[in-house]
Design an enzyme around this catalytic site. Sequence first.
Site, PDB file in Angstrom:
ATOM      1  N   VAL A 131       0.812  -1.229   0.000  1.00  0.00           N
ATOM      2  CA  VAL A 131       0.000   0.000   0.000  1.00  0.00           C
ATOM      3  C   VAL A 131       0.839   1.271   0.000  1.00  0.00           C
ATOM      4  O   VAL A 131       0.292   2.370  -0.113  1.00  0.00           O
ATOM      5  CB  VAL A 131      -0.974   0.028   1.201  1.00  0.00           C
ATOM      6  N   TYR A 132       2.151   1.160   0.135  1.00  0.00           N
ATOM      7  CA  TYR A 132       2.981   2.359   0.100  1.00  0.00           C
ATOM      8  C   TYR A 132       2.980   2.926  -1.321  1.00  0.00           C
ATOM      9  O   TYR A 132       3.463   2.302  -2.268  1.00  0.00           O
ATOM     10  CB  TYR A 132       4.419   2.044   0.507  1.00  0.00           C
ATOM     11  N   SER A 133       2.414   4.128  -1.436  1.00  0.00           N
ATOM     12  CA  SER A 133       2.293   4.794  -2.742  1.00  0.00           C
ATOM     13  C   SER A 133       1.639   3.883  -3.778  1.00  0.00           C
ATOM     14  O   SER A 133       2.043   3.839  -4.946  1.00  0.00           O
ATOM     15  CB  SER A 133       3.664   5.281  -3.242  1.00  0.00           C
ATOM     16  N   SER A 134       0.616   3.124  -3.326  1.00  0.00           N
ATOM     17  CA  SER A 134      -0.176   2.262  -4.219  1.00  0.00           C
ATOM     18  C   SER A 134       0.700   1.295  -5.017  1.00  0.00           C
ATOM     19  O   SER A 134       0.475   1.060  -6.209  1.00  0.00           O
ATOM     20  CB  SER A 134      -1.016   3.118  -5.170  1.00  0.00           C
TER      21      SER A 134
END
Length: 343
Positions: free
Chosen positions: A61-64
Amino acid sequence: MEYRHLGVSGFKVPVLSFGAGTFGGKGDFFKAWGEIDVAEARRMIDICLEAGVTMFDTADVYSSGASESILGEALKGRRDKAIISTKVTFRAEGDHEPNHVGSSRFHLIRSVDGALKRLQTDYIDLFQLHGFDAMTPVEETLSALDDLVRAGKIRYTGVSNFSGWHLQKSLDVADRYGYPRYVANQAYYSLIGRDYEWELMPLGLDQGVGAVVWSPLGWGRLTGKIRRGQPLPATSRLHATADSGPPVPDEYLYRVVDALEAIAEETGKSVPQIALNWLLQRPTVSTVLIGARNEEQLRQNLGAVGWSLSEEQMKRLNDASHVRPCYPYWHQEGFAERNPSPV
């Protein structure tokens, strides 16, 4: 660089690891963390590897997903020199599919395959659940992880943001069925966030689960830039992220910073270096994740190793950062003969 065993496993990790949450900068929240692109990521990784920092932590989920993609591209050609750690559980921004979240067999297998593709690798060294999924049976989660380990896609497993009973229940189920035990607990722990010590640290000592510490500088509050009587610096990411992080009373923060600054004067080290070194001297800590938005910050954080605070300095920091724990831990403090503190 010192290396420590990850929990009771035979796997060793450097005491400092690099958190790649600053890679990508997609969305307002992660943009405040950092906007490191592939070229800058390669330079950061060069510096890390030269210093012996070989473990790199990210999450889907970090920066999608951009953080994983940039890390994979920046590690191309030297995957064998790196330890890759990633996490899944949470829903990707804008994805409303009912099964694209949690720790179900469906989501874990799908997420691992996606992470492997973005990271450009065929295995993940440490795979962690980013949070507890109360809607999925623990047995289903651990069975799926067992299959992924047997398939060679992941090598070690861990958790993050679990409560004590979440973790202990999972370990008990793993023992019952012979599934791989979690050896890592990626937890929030800092001089201004010591809740980890109340239950998760004693559990880690008892069960052999090593701490992978996230946000060791208290969500950016122990950088040395925040001081009593001065406004928040214009460049601080707290302007954009304070509400989503752990709350810290101002007076408590200033009390800890005062102690840090006094010891900084004595040692010639910086405030963040002292805050990181304090963590490295705490029980159960296997590795501390350092983040950086630029090369200067990275090199500053690397200066936290190779020396140790004295017992007297540790005591001063412990005293300055002490808070009365919640029940039943404050009650147990009164009976140290039967419930000794892990620290």
